[in-house]
Design a protein around this motif. Structure first.
Motif, PDB file in Angstrom:
ATOM      1  N   THR A  70       3.001  14.444  15.330  1.00  0.00           N
ATOM      2  CA  THR A  70       2.225  13.240  14.885  1.00  0.00           C
ATOM      3  C   THR A  70       1.169  13.593  14.364  1.00  0.00           C
ATOM      4  O   THR A  70      -0.075  13.461  15.358  1.00  0.00           O
ATOM      5  CB  THR A  70       2.855  12.114  15.280  1.00  0.00           C
ATOM      6  OG1 THR A  70       4.039  11.921  15.859  1.00  0.00           O
ATOM      7  CG2 THR A  70       2.326  10.633  14.745  1.00  0.00           C
ATOM      8  N   PRO A  72      -2.559  11.765  12.614  1.00  0.00           N
ATOM      9  CA  PRO A  72      -3.239  10.435  11.513  1.00  0.00           C
ATOM     10  C   PRO A  72      -3.842  11.146  10.079  1.00  0.00           C
ATOM     11  O   PRO A  72      -4.440  12.260  10.395  1.00  0.00           O
ATOM     12  CB  PRO A  72      -3.696  10.171  12.910  1.00  0.00           C
ATOM     13  CG  PRO A  72      -3.809  11.146  13.692  1.00  0.00           C
ATOM     14  CD  PRO A  72      -3.209  12.278  13.782  1.00  0.00           C
ATOM     15  N   GLU A 128       6.868   3.754  18.267  1.00  0.00           N
ATOM     16  CA  GLU A 128       7.305   3.828  17.248  1.00  0.00           C
ATOM     17  C   GLU A 128       5.909   3.929  16.254  1.00  0.00           C
ATOM     18  O   GLU A 128       5.268   2.846  15.972  1.00  0.00           O
ATOM     19  CB  GLU A 128       8.139   3.229  15.651  1.00  0.00           C
ATOM     20  CG  GLU A 128       9.328   3.798  14.757  1.00  0.00           C
ATOM     21  CD  GLU A 128       9.786   2.560  13.490  1.00  0.00           C
ATOM     22  OE1 GLU A 128      10.383   2.846  12.529  1.00  0.00           O
ATOM     23  OE2 GLU A 128      10.631   1.756  14.826  1.00  0.00           O
ATOM     24  N   LYS A 130       3.742   3.550  12.778  1.00  0.00           N
ATOM     25  CA  LYS A 130       3.269   3.149  11.041  1.00  0.00           C
ATOM     26  C   LYS A 130       2.763   4.436  10.875  1.00  0.00           C
ATOM     27  O   LYS A 130       2.267   5.277  11.185  1.00  0.00           O
ATOM     28  CB  LYS A 130       1.983   2.184  11.172  1.00  0.00           C
ATOM     29  CG  LYS A 130       2.172   2.294   9.425  1.00  0.00           C
ATOM     30  CD  LYS A 130       0.765   1.201   9.751  1.00  0.00           C
ATOM     31  CE  LYS A 130       0.792   0.277   7.852  1.00  0.00           C
ATOM     32  NZ  LYS A 130      -0.743  -0.520   7.759  1.00  0.00           N
ATOM     33  N   MET A 131       3.426   5.347   9.229  1.00  0.00           N
ATOM     34  CA  MET A 131       3.747   6.162   8.884  1.00  0.00           C
ATOM     35  C   MET A 131       3.633   5.514   7.129  1.00  0.00           C
ATOM     36  O   MET A 131       3.763   4.470   6.516  1.00  0.00           O
ATOM     37  CB  MET A 131       5.537   6.812   9.306  1.00  0.00           C
ATOM     38  CG  MET A 131       5.004   7.599  10.553  1.00  0.00           C
ATOM     39  SD  MET A 131       4.252   7.949  10.971  1.00  0.00           S
ATOM     40  CE  MET A 131       3.814   9.646  11.027  1.00  0.00           C
ATOM     41  N   ASP A 132       3.248   6.015   7.229  1.00  0.00           N
ATOM     42  CA  ASP A 132       2.304   6.384   5.572  1.00  0.00           C
ATOM     43  C   ASP A 132       2.046   7.552   4.469  1.00  0.00           C
ATOM     44  O   ASP A 132       1.432   8.594   4.529  1.00  0.00           O
ATOM     45  CB  ASP A 132       0.875   5.592   5.103  1.00  0.00           C
ATOM     46  CG  ASP A 132       0.417   5.280   3.435  1.00  0.00           C
ATOM     47  OD1 ASP A 132       1.761   5.005   3.124  1.00  0.00           O
ATOM     48  OD2 ASP A 132      -0.130   5.183   2.711  1.00  0.00           O
ATOM     49  N   GLY A 134       3.987  10.410   5.951  1.00  0.00           N
ATOM     50  CA  GLY A 134       4.048  11.500   6.480  1.00  0.00           C
ATOM     51  C   GLY A 134       3.009  11.249   7.457  1.00  0.00           C
ATOM     52  O   GLY A 134       2.947  12.442   8.118  1.00  0.00           O
ATOM     53  N   PHE A 135       1.948  10.821   6.814  1.00  0.00           N
ATOM     54  CA  PHE A 135       1.249  10.940   8.235  1.00  0.00           C
ATOM     55  C   PHE A 135       0.539   9.314   9.393  1.00  0.00           C
ATOM     56  O   PHE A 135       1.620   8.177   8.138  1.00  0.00           O
ATOM     57  CB  PHE A 135      -0.719  10.825   7.224  1.00  0.00           C
ATOM     58  CG  PHE A 135      -0.645  12.355   6.495  1.00  0.00           C
ATOM     59  CD1 PHE A 135      -1.076  12.889   7.454  1.00  0.00           C
ATOM     60  CD2 PHE A 135      -0.889  11.947   5.384  1.00  0.00           C
ATOM     61  CE1 PHE A 135      -1.803  14.075   7.009  1.00  0.00           C
ATOM     62  CE2 PHE A 135      -1.054  13.683   4.843  1.00  0.00           C
ATOM     63  CZ  PHE A 135      -1.399  14.252   5.823  1.00  0.00           C
ATOM     64  N   ALA A 136       0.190   9.338  10.690  1.00  0.00           N
ATOM     65  CA  ALA A 136      -0.172   8.037  10.808  1.00  0.00           C
ATOM     66  C   ALA A 136      -1.415   7.497  11.002  1.00  0.00           C
ATOM     67  O   ALA A 136      -1.938   8.272  10.014  1.00  0.00           O
ATOM     68  CB  ALA A 136      -0.304   7.949  12.853  1.00  0.00           C
ATOM     69  N   GLU A 137      -1.031   6.329  11.120  1.00  0.00           N
ATOM     70  CA  GLU A 137      -2.928   5.519  11.121  1.00  0.00           C
ATOM     71  C   GLU A 137      -2.892   5.761  12.009  1.00  0.00           C
ATOM     72  O   GLU A 137      -2.707   4.946  13.421  1.00  0.00           O
ATOM     73  CB  GLU A 137      -2.516   4.221  10.716  1.00  0.00           C
ATOM     74  CG  GLU A 137      -3.907   3.559  10.695  1.00  0.00           C
ATOM     75  CD  GLU A 137      -3.319   1.645  10.231  1.00  0.00           C
ATOM     76  OE1 GLU A 137      -4.181   0.752   9.961  1.00  0.00           O
ATOM     77  OE2 GLU A 137      -2.944   1.812   9.199  1.00  0.00           O
TER      78      GLU A 137
END
Length: 292
Positions: A70, A72, A128, A130-132, A134-137
């Motif tokens: 994961t 970010p 879970e 938050k993904m955007d 393919g990247f997490a925040e």
């Protein structure tokens, strides 16, 4: 960071972790670990080295498979990512294989990735993210996080809570109100007294936004114990802790100062959602003992 880079960093750490366990050489820890993970693991290695100064060459190696990463979106340094992988270690409680969640960090493009936090979660499932794309925040650690407690304030907030019971921002559980209750019970034993003092740690927290608007936050704290026994009694240190004993052990001592480091992974709700900080994982280790 690519998956290949993540696998390389994970393999390097696991190889280093196994080498440390074979040699019990605490000087190796900083090569593979930093921050809270270094403080925790090096303390355990020092204690083990005290019992086995020649190492433990027959130590069973840890292996991992089914790794996920994961990552970010981050600008500037330091940067971090989470690797989670299934190990060959079994849970004593369930008998199932344990999945490690390892937080890697580095301070520059030329620096190696090192593990700064480690955790396991019930059912081997993290919240879970938050993904955007393919990247997490990554959540800001200071103000503007939108969380019930900003990640950068969690260490002091938790230390204050353990010391005083306030602020009332943590959910009930074994690492919050029940730990305070146990401490109060242990504080005044037969012929002994223990004073506790918690303080914030300066290890940078790592926080990732979860799908519900909250965040998974890794952070650390310190806590200290001052144990005193009645005249005529003595405090002894078992062989499993002599490796972290500072200074000579007095033959007869009635006071002992004990320092500890504690690493946590918590679920922090969004400020707008209400609710309290929930502990998902906590591990502590004694880092030093000093006879007084």
């Amino acid at each position: 960071m690519t998956k290949a880079e993540g696998n390389k960093a994970l393999t390097r750490f696991i190889d280093g972790f196994n080498k440390i366990r074979r040699t019990l050489d605490p000087d190796l820890n900083p090569t593979y670990e930093a921050g809270a993970m270094l403080a925790l693991d090096q303390a355990e290695v020092k204690a083990a080295h005290g019992m086995n100064p020649k190492g433990s060459p027959n130590s069973a190696a840890v292996t991992v498979k089914d790794a996920h990463f994961t990552v970010p979106k981050q600008a500037g340094w330091p940067r971090s990512f989470i690797a989670d992988a299934l190990t060959n270690l079994k849970s004593r409680r369930t008998g199932e294989y344990i999945r490690w969640y390892l937080v890697f960090s580095r301070d520059s493009i030329d620096a190696p990735w090192r593990v700064v936090y480690q955790a396991t979660f019930v059912g081997s499932k993290a919240p879970e993210f938050k993904m955007d794309g393919g990247f997490a925040e990554a959540v800001p650690v200071g103000g503007g996080s939108g969380l019930a407690v900003d990640p950068g304030k969690l260490s002091k907030t938790y230390a204050d809570y353990l010391n005083t019971g306030k602020p009332d921002v943590f959910a009930s559980g074994p690492n919050t109100d029940r730990w305070r209750t146990r401490r109060a019970k242990d504080a005044n034993g037969v012929g002994s007294r223990i004073l506790y003092e918690d303080s914030a740690a300066n290890f940078p927290p790592v926080a990732l936004r979860t799908a519900d608007g909250g965040a998974l936050v890794f952070f650390a704290t310190y806590y200290h114990q001052q144990k005193t026994v009645s005249p005529g009694m003595i405090i002894t240190v078992g062989p499993e802790l002599r490796g972290i004993l500072k200074g000579p052990m007095k033959k007869k001592t009635t006071q002992m100062a004990i320092s500890n480091v504690s690493g946590q992974a918590v679920k922090v709700p969004a400020k707008s959602a209400g609710g309290k900080v929930e502990f998902l994982y906590r591990l502590d280790a004694k880092t030093s003992l000093t006879a007084q």
